[in-house]
Design an enzyme around this catalytic site. Structure first.
Site, PDB file in Angstrom:
ATOM      1  N   CYS A   2       0.883  -1.168   0.000  1.00 28.94           N
ATOM      2  CA  CYS A   2       0.000   0.000   0.000  1.00 28.94           C
ATOM      3  C   CYS A   2       0.914   1.209   0.000  1.00 28.94           C
ATOM      4  CB  CYS A   2      -0.914   0.002   1.226  1.00 28.94           C
ATOM      5  SG  CYS A   2      -1.963   1.463   1.340  1.00 28.94           S
ATOM      6  N   GLU A 107      -3.945   1.230  -6.003  1.00 31.14           N
ATOM      7  CA  GLU A 107      -3.037   0.195  -6.488  1.00 31.14           C
ATOM      8  C   GLU A 107      -2.943   0.342  -7.999  1.00 31.14           C
ATOM      9  OE1 GLU A 107      -0.909  -1.467  -5.191  1.00 31.14           O
ATOM     10  OE2 GLU A 107      -1.477  -1.946  -3.123  1.00 31.14           O
TER      11      GLU A 107
END
Length: 214
Positions: A2, A107
């Site tokens: 992340c 992402e």
């Protein structure tokens, strides 16, 4: 992994999630941020007894034993599979857990024309992300705990943040409860959509970063 996330929550949104009065650090300012990057400061919530404190911390954990802050850019995430083994994290997992305040995260998927960013979010305004925090000199810093992606996002990336359900926030922040027993291990469903490459630029920080291009 992340590596970028969003927090567009108001203080009222956050307080409602915790169902308790939050004590704010005098220096904290809750402002929408659509492109939070490593080494930036962002709100996290920690507990002390039965009280919850919210303050801005440096994203990228700087272990208390560090000689300098160079570790920080490498410690933005902590893998749940090894968090109780790694020297930087094992002393924090049952003493220094925190909730990273987010609305969603990004992402990227590799395509023939380059990497395509996606914005990923939950059903509620606040996406409570599990983290660990510590203090190095006068700097408080945190890392985000990650796990294997569930079926709702595994087509985008093989990792995802550990999301804490609303009814497990108190237990997750309760240091008398061991880490493995502090959260619900069932999958939390997330939703995603494509966004523009604007988010690739750290200086870009407005609602256009999370605007769908689908």
């Amino acid at each position: 992994m992340c590596g970028r996330y969003v927090n567009k929550n108001s203080f009222e949104d956050i307080e409602k999630l915790f169902q308790a009065d939050l004590i704010q650090s005098p220096s904290i300012s809750i402002q929408p941020s659509y492109n939070i990057c490593p080494t930036q400061y962002s709100p996290v919530v920690v507990s002390a007894g039965e009280k919850y404190y919210m303050e801005n911390m440096h994203w990228g954990l700087i272990p208390s034993w560090s000689k300098d802050s160079k570790f920080a850019t490498n410690l933005i995430n902590a893998r749940i599979e090894t968090v109780e083994e790694k020297p930087s994290f094992k002393g924090l997992i049952n003493t220094s857990r925190c909730i990273v305040i987010a609305s969603g995260y990004y992402e990227w998927v590799q395509t023939d024309s380059g990497k395509q960013p996606y914005y990923i979010q939950g059903e509620d305004n606040v996406l409570p992300i599990a983290g660990l925090w510590t203090r190095w000199n006068d700097t408080k810093s945190f890392t985000i705990i990650t796990k294997s992606a569930n079926s709702s996002v595994s087509n985008i990336h093989h990792r995802m943040p550990l999301i804490i359900e609303k009814n497990h926030i108190k237990s997750f922040l309760d240091h008398s409860i061991k880490f493995d027993s502090s959260y619900n291990k069932q999958d939390i469903r997330l939703k995603s959509y494509k966004v523009s490459n604007l988010v690739n630029k750290p200086v870009k920080n407005d609602i256009s970063c999370i605007t769908s291009i689908e």
